[in-house]
Design a protein around this motif. Sequence first.
Motif, PDB file in Angstrom:
ATOM      1  N   GLU A 289       0.823  -1.199   0.000  1.00  0.00           N
ATOM      2  CA  GLU A 289       0.000   0.000   0.000  1.00  0.00           C
ATOM      3  C   GLU A 289       0.865   1.260   0.000  1.00  0.00           C
ATOM      4  OE1 GLU A 289      -3.692   1.998   2.551  1.00  0.00           O
ATOM      5  OE2 GLU A 289      -2.817   0.077   3.157  1.00  0.00           O
ATOM      6  N   GLY A 290       0.575   2.159  -0.921  1.00  0.00           N
ATOM      7  CA  GLY A 290       1.291   3.429  -0.995  1.00  0.00           C
ATOM      8  C   GLY A 290       2.678   3.346  -1.575  1.00  0.00           C
ATOM      9  N   ARG A 291       3.106   2.188  -2.063  1.00  0.00           N
ATOM     10  CA  ARG A 291       4.476   2.023  -2.560  1.00  0.00           C
ATOM     11  C   ARG A 291       4.576   2.064  -4.084  1.00  0.00           C
ATOM     12  NH1 ARG A 291       6.923  -3.197   0.195  1.00  0.00           N
ATOM     13  NH2 ARG A 291       8.606  -2.606  -1.245  1.00  0.00           N
ATOM     14  N   ASP A 292       3.442   2.223  -4.783  1.00  0.00           N
ATOM     15  CA  ASP A 292       3.459   2.292  -6.245  1.00  0.00           C
ATOM     16  C   ASP A 292       4.128   1.052  -6.837  1.00  0.00           C
ATOM     17  OD1 ASP A 292       2.922   3.393  -8.743  1.00  0.00           O
ATOM     18  OD2 ASP A 292       4.736   4.656  -8.762  1.00  0.00           O
ATOM     19  N   ALA A 293       3.802  -0.110  -6.278  1.00  0.00           N
ATOM     20  CA  ALA A 293       4.496  -1.330  -6.693  1.00  0.00           C
ATOM     21  C   ALA A 293       3.559  -2.478  -7.039  1.00  0.00           C
ATOM     22  CB  ALA A 293       5.453  -1.783  -5.584  1.00  0.00           C
ATOM     23  N   ALA A 294       2.260  -2.326  -6.825  1.00  0.00           N
ATOM     24  CA  ALA A 294       1.319  -3.433  -7.051  1.00  0.00           C
ATOM     25  C   ALA A 294       1.019  -3.591  -8.538  1.00  0.00           C
ATOM     26  CB  ALA A 294       0.021  -3.181  -6.291  1.00  0.00           C
ATOM     27  N   GLY A 295       0.825  -4.822  -8.952  1.00  0.00           N
ATOM     28  CA  GLY A 295       0.430  -5.072 -10.334  1.00  0.00           C
ATOM     29  C   GLY A 295      -0.971  -4.560 -10.600  1.00  0.00           C
ATOM     30  N   PRO A 296      -1.209  -3.919 -11.742  1.00  0.00           N
ATOM     31  CA  PRO A 296      -2.520  -3.319 -12.013  1.00  0.00           C
ATOM     32  C   PRO A 296      -3.558  -4.264 -12.586  1.00  0.00           C
ATOM     33  CG  PRO A 296      -1.005  -2.783 -13.780  1.00  0.00           C
ATOM     34  CD  PRO A 296      -0.200  -3.561 -12.761  1.00  0.00           C
ATOM     35  N   ASP A 336       5.228  -8.360  -9.773  1.00  0.00           N
ATOM     36  CA  ASP A 336       4.434  -9.592  -9.809  1.00  0.00           C
ATOM     37  C   ASP A 336       4.382 -10.206 -11.197  1.00  0.00           C
ATOM     38  OD1 ASP A 336       2.829  -7.280 -10.531  1.00  0.00           O
ATOM     39  OD2 ASP A 336       1.126  -8.651 -10.600  1.00  0.00           O
ATOM     40  N   LEU A 337       4.705  -9.404 -12.223  1.00  0.00           N
ATOM     41  CA  LEU A 337       4.697  -9.886 -13.600  1.00  0.00           C
ATOM     42  C   LEU A 337       6.105 -10.169 -14.119  1.00  0.00           C
ATOM     43  CD1 LEU A 337       1.965  -7.452 -14.975  1.00  0.00           C
ATOM     44  CD2 LEU A 337       1.712  -9.915 -14.565  1.00  0.00           C
ATOM     45  N   GLY A 338       7.075 -10.111 -13.227  1.00  0.00           N
ATOM     46  CA  GLY A 338       8.441 -10.440 -13.608  1.00  0.00           C
ATOM     47  C   GLY A 338       9.339  -9.257 -13.903  1.00  0.00           C
ATOM     48  N   GLY A 339       8.835  -8.034 -13.709  1.00  0.00           N
ATOM     49  CA  GLY A 339       9.646  -6.851 -13.960  1.00  0.00           C
ATOM     50  C   GLY A 339       9.999  -6.135 -12.676  1.00  0.00           C
ATOM     51  N   ASP A 340      10.395  -4.873 -12.817  1.00  0.00           N
ATOM     52  CA  ASP A 340      10.722  -4.081 -11.626  1.00  0.00           C
ATOM     53  C   ASP A 340      10.196  -2.652 -11.727  1.00  0.00           C
ATOM     54  OD1 ASP A 340      12.389  -3.056 -13.557  1.00  0.00           O
ATOM     55  OD2 ASP A 340      14.262  -3.520 -12.510  1.00  0.00           O
TER      56      ASP A 340
END
Length: 363
Positions: A289-296, A336-340
């Motif tokens: 949460e709030g880290r701009d890192a979750a898969g959309p 989560d999709l293999g990238g960064d």
Amino acid sequence: MSAPRPAGRAAAAPRTGPRAVEKKHTVTLIPGDGVGEDLADQVVKVIQATGVSIGFDRQLSGRRAQAKSGSPLPESLFESVRKNKVALKGVISTPIGAGYESPNVQLRKRLGLFASIRPVRNLPGLKARYENVDLVVIRENTEDMYSGIEHEVVPGVVQSVKVVTEQASLRIARAAFEYATRHGRKSVACVHKANIMKQADGLFLDCFRRVAGEFPSIRPSEVIADAACMQLVLDPYRFDVLVMGNLYGDIISDVCSGLVGGAGAVPGINVGEDLVVFEATHGDAPELEGRDAAGPLPLLVPAVHMLRHLGEAEAADRIMKGLGAVLADGSRLTRDLGGDSATSAMIEAVVAAMPPPVPAPGA
């Protein structure tokens, strides 16, 4: 049942200048918990980039709503969904072992969302165990083990009650055959455990057989739940439409999601008599949460199906082409999709890869 299909609303008036144009659609937006707020913001950006005129009535739910109003599901949320008829929803958390029913289940019951429809298809560009999968899981949403009836018989012995009614079983079976008829499907398989639960699942199976007789053009079949899981993993192409009770539907939906790339690749479409709620089926991931890192994908894929339901197929196609290009390229994917990449960076890439809108005839 209002199945997910174009709503057939009138076209918006053409723009005549910079003045505001009335929204063509209004949708209830329920971000949910964890990364829900973050994903809702990003998905709204993609939808707005298509140019479709949608107003979002944003409603608090889950922990934020609990802190503000004392309930994870405020009455204003239900009023909004009933008014707008369409909602886009993230995951609302239920702590494991909590002494109350899942808010997600409560919402489905109170809104009469008796059918969960999961179209299981490969996303373009997303690596998966299988290619060209095309099946549909239809799950009864209101009863079964998810009725939430439990009690302690004596200390150390807890009993959970499975509720199966003729009314709900006939309704979900008929919804499955109607869906198959409407979408040109050839067969409907009933998933059950009537060999063990002879009365509860026996009733569900009997209702399926009775409804099947009303649809002679659709081929019915029957499969025991554990065997269905094995057959799906071995050969998912043998199935077309599957209909089942709540618990089996929860499990088999996730099995099918794994066939095409994971939970984020498959939307949840909860359908009632005149309401449709498109929802993420993935976890709330509070650690992101709030880290701009979750898969959309968990909220973006249901949003695409929502656009099709609203009659905005062209916008939905453009998003899918942009998403397919980004997934195939692979350089702007989230972890989560293999990238960064950041969530926002992947969303920006999707928007940039979307083809321009098709000009209106005569434009």
